[in-house]
Design a protein around this motif. Structure first.
Motif, PDB file in Angstrom:
ATOM      1  N   PRO A 385       0.799  -1.230   0.000  1.00 33.96           N
ATOM      2  CA  PRO A 385       0.000   0.000   0.000  1.00 33.96           C
ATOM      3  C   PRO A 385       0.832   1.281   0.000  1.00 33.96           C
ATOM      4  O   PRO A 385       0.295   2.353  -0.303  1.00 33.96           O
ATOM      5  N   THR A 386       2.117   1.184   0.305  1.00 31.36           N
ATOM      6  CA  THR A 386       2.947   2.395   0.285  1.00 31.36           C
ATOM      7  C   THR A 386       3.087   2.947  -1.128  1.00 31.36           C
ATOM      8  O   THR A 386       3.466   4.104  -1.307  1.00 31.36           O
ATOM      9  N   THR A 387       2.778   2.137  -2.128  1.00 29.84           N
ATOM     10  CA  THR A 387       2.833   2.595  -3.517  1.00 29.84           C
ATOM     11  C   THR A 387       1.449   2.921  -4.072  1.00 29.84           C
ATOM     12  O   THR A 387       1.300   3.212  -5.247  1.00 29.84           O
ATOM     13  N   GLY A 388       0.427   2.861  -3.223  1.00 39.35           N
ATOM     14  CA  GLY A 388      -0.922   3.171  -3.660  1.00 39.35           C
ATOM     15  C   GLY A 388      -1.089   4.645  -3.982  1.00 39.35           C
ATOM     16  O   GLY A 388      -0.344   5.502  -3.484  1.00 39.35           O
ATOM     17  N   ARG A 389      -2.095   4.941  -4.818  1.00 36.26           N
ATOM     18  CA  ARG A 389      -2.285   6.338  -5.226  1.00 36.26           C
ATOM     19  C   ARG A 389      -3.636   6.497  -5.916  1.00 36.26           C
ATOM     20  O   ARG A 389      -4.255   5.506  -6.338  1.00 36.26           O
ATOM     21  N   LEU A 390      -4.079   7.753  -6.023  1.00 37.03           N
ATOM     22  CA  LEU A 390      -5.289   8.057  -6.781  1.00 37.03           C
ATOM     23  C   LEU A 390      -5.002   7.927  -8.267  1.00 37.03           C
ATOM     24  O   LEU A 390      -4.040   8.496  -8.777  1.00 37.03           O
ATOM     25  N   LEU A 391      -5.866   7.177  -8.968  1.00 37.11           N
ATOM     26  CA  LEU A 391      -5.721   6.999 -10.409  1.00 37.11           C
ATOM     27  C   LEU A 391      -6.524   8.022 -11.199  1.00 37.11           C
ATOM     28  O   LEU A 391      -6.026   8.633 -12.143  1.00 37.11           O
ATOM     29  N   THR A 392      -7.791   8.192 -10.811  1.00 37.92           N
ATOM     30  CA  THR A 392      -8.649   9.088 -11.599  1.00 37.92           C
ATOM     31  C   THR A 392      -9.880   9.475 -10.805  1.00 37.92           C
ATOM     32  O   THR A 392     -10.189   8.880  -9.757  1.00 37.92           O
ATOM     33  N   GLU A 393     -10.585  10.483 -11.312  1.00 40.85           N
ATOM     34  CA  GLU A 393     -11.877  10.911 -10.792  1.00 40.85           C
ATOM     35  C   GLU A 393     -12.891  10.856 -11.931  1.00 40.85           C
ATOM     36  O   GLU A 393     -12.597  11.291 -13.048  1.00 40.85           O
ATOM     37  N   ILE A 394     -14.072  10.315 -11.650  1.00 33.74           N
ATOM     38  CA  ILE A 394     -15.110  10.154 -12.668  1.00 33.74           C
ATOM     39  C   ILE A 394     -16.335  10.963 -12.259  1.00 33.74           C
ATOM     40  O   ILE A 394     -16.944  10.681 -11.216  1.00 33.74           O
ATOM     41  N   PRO A 395     -16.732  11.976 -13.028  1.00 32.79           N
ATOM     42  CA  PRO A 395     -17.920  12.769 -12.687  1.00 32.79           C
ATOM     43  C   PRO A 395     -19.188  11.910 -12.703  1.00 32.79           C
ATOM     44  O   PRO A 395     -19.398  11.098 -13.612  1.00 32.79           O
ATOM     45  N   VAL A 396     -20.029  12.101 -11.669  1.00 34.06           N
ATOM     46  CA  VAL A 396     -21.305  11.384 -11.588  1.00 34.06           C
ATOM     47  C   VAL A 396     -22.400  12.396 -11.233  1.00 34.06           C
ATOM     48  O   VAL A 396     -22.304  13.561 -11.596  1.00 34.06           O
ATOM     49  N   GLY A 397     -23.445  11.967 -10.523  1.00 35.81           N
ATOM     50  CA  GLY A 397     -24.526  12.857 -10.146  1.00 35.81           C
ATOM     51  C   GLY A 397     -24.210  13.653  -8.888  1.00 35.81           C
ATOM     52  O   GLY A 397     -23.072  13.695  -8.422  1.00 35.81           O
ATOM     53  N   HIS A 398     -25.271  14.241  -8.332  1.00 36.93           N
ATOM     54  CA  HIS A 398     -25.095  15.092  -7.165  1.00 36.93           C
ATOM     55  C   HIS A 398     -25.154  14.283  -5.871  1.00 36.93           C
ATOM     56  O   HIS A 398     -26.090  13.532  -5.635  1.00 36.93           O
ATOM     57  N   GLU A 399     -24.132  14.449  -5.041  1.00 35.86           N
ATOM     58  CA  GLU A 399     -23.987  13.818  -3.734  1.00 35.86           C
ATOM     59  C   GLU A 399     -24.003  12.288  -3.817  1.00 35.86           C
ATOM     60  O   GLU A 399     -24.875  11.621  -3.247  1.00 35.86           O
ATOM     61  N   PRO A 400     -23.031  11.707  -4.504  1.00 35.13           N
ATOM     62  CA  PRO A 400     -22.925  10.248  -4.549  1.00 35.13           C
ATOM     63  C   PRO A 400     -22.597   9.691  -3.169  1.00 35.13           C
ATOM     64  O   PRO A 400     -21.863  10.316  -2.401  1.00 35.13           O
TER      65      PRO A 400
END
Length: 421
Positions: A385-400
């Motif tokens: 997990p020390t190499t873990g990271r955010l890959l991407t963000e995907i837009p969805v609806g309001h307040e998922p």
């Protein structure tokens, strides 16, 4: 005479060897075994007994250790779900919709209306239906995971903030947060069988997990700063545990050894450690602001903790928070300490979600950001997990909110966004 004596000696030696071999076989046959309650079928893999270390390893004497998540490892898909498409189902609380995302392409494939105020998408005990909890609409909408689409009309159910299933599959447990109730219902028709009033002593009842043998559950009481322990067989309250006047407990997960329960507290910015059997607090681990969702790694070594990133603005329920300093903390079950932190560049508000079937991706809804976050869990399959990271963000609806990643490994679901056993 000598010959007779020799024959007797040989016979005696043979009898001794046969008896000694038999003793060895008997010793093996009577070695300690798992104790399994007949009322909870399908739990024979959860061996009990003997002291267990924090990591869940055997404590000595050769007695096998409990491993709560042993049947939900990477690749252990039930035949019932192996052909289900790899999708993510995101309930958008303010829109009354569910957004569907393809796990492989990371693209939104469709969106459909379900009902007012959907809070969570919950896999049924038998893995064949995903239930959308339309909290404000007082209904449950069925999704067919084989097609990824709605499977029929919504079922009327009062105040379904969250949904769980007893380990034996005999009952659904609708968490009626506003009504201070846990409603035990038929797991297919959702006809009400018994309504358990947990009272204002458990105001804001919302998240649940179950003991190893399924005899009891512990639920969080967000607005009361408490936990409630429930006898499953008799459907009654066993007691309450105060966590502190300023506590606001959220998600709850039992550790692989079945001894310590982790409780996210969004007002205390960390997780409480609870001895479930004795119902006492045994520790606390600081993680990050507005601690919320808890998800075990596929190999059962780590706990992913979603920190929603806000600071509390008022001590009055529902404890409004504001801010975008979200992150994911990774706790080692072996050491009960944070071993990695995954920040969200530019800020974010990660909330509820789950891990994919391979354990390589952690999907979380961005509650105040209107996106879904996809994290690489590190080391190819979450091993580092020390190499873990955010890959991407995907837009969805309001307040998922409580998104479900499907399919998931396991023989059956205990509910929420996929508590698999």
């Amino acid at each position: 005479m000598v010959a007779v004596t020799l024959v007797v000696a040989v016979l005696a030696l043979g009898l001794y060897l046969a008896t000694d071999t038999g003793r060895g076989s008997d010793a093996q046959a009577t070695a300690p075994r798992a104790t399994v309650s007949a009322s909870h079928p399908g739990m024979s893999h959860l061996a009990t007994g003997g002291p267990v270390s924090p990591s869940g390893a055997a404590g000595g004497g050769g007695v096998p250790a409990v491993d709560v998540y042993s049947q939900a490892r990477a690749g252990m898909l039930s035949p019932a779900v192996r052909d289900d498409p790899l999708l993510v189902y995101v309930p958008n609380l303010r829109d009354g919709t569910v957004t569907v995302i393809d796990q492989r392409t990371l693209r939104v494939t469709e969106s459909y209306h379900t009902g007012r105020g959907p809070q969570h998408v919950v896999p049924s005990w038998d893995l064949r239906t995903l239930w959308v909890n339309n909290n404000q609409g007082n209904s449950l909408s069925p999704i067919d995971p084989r097609s990824g689409r709605l499977a029929g009309p919504a079922v009327p159910v009062t105040d379904p903030y969250n949904l769980y299933f007893t380990p034996d599959g005999a009952n659904a447990m609708v968490i009626a947060e506003a009504n201070h109730e846990i409603d035990f219902r038929d797991p297919h028709t959702f006809a009400l069988r018994h309504s358990l009033d947990v009272g204002s002593a458990c105001a804001g009842v919302n998240h649940v997990d179950f003991s190893v043998d399924g005899s009891y559950a512990i639920a969080t009481c967000e607005f009361a700063g408490r936990l409630v322990k429930v006898d499953i067989a008799h459907q009654r309250v066993l007691g309450y545990l105060d966590l502190g006047r300023e506590s606001a407990p959220q998600d709850i997960k039992i550790d692989p050894a079945g001894r310590v329960w982790y409780v996210a507290d969004m007002n205390s910015d960390g997780v409480h450690l609870i001895d479930g059997d004795n119902f006492t607090k045994v520790g606390f681990v600081h993680t990050g602001p507005e601690t919320h969702g808890l998800y075990p790694s596929r190999d059962g070594r780590f706990l992913y903790v979603a920190n929603r990133g806000g600071q509390m603005e008022s001590m009055k329920p529902p404890f409004p928070h504001a801010g975008t300093q979200g992150s994911v903390s990774v706790i080692s079950f072996a050491t009960r300490a944070v071993v990695a932190t995954w920040p969200i560049p530019g800020g974010g508000t990660p909330d509820m979600g789950n891990v994919n079937a391979e354990g390589t991706r952690l999907w979380l809804a961005g509650r105040r950001s209107d996106v879904v976050y996809v994290f690489d869990t590190g080391g190819g399959n979450g091993a580092d997990p020390t190499t873990g990271r955010l890959l991407t963000e995907i837009p969805v609806g309001h307040e998922p909110h409580g998104l479900t990643v499907w399919p998931q490994p396991g023989r059956y679901s205990l509910g929420h966004t996929g508590i698999m056993r």
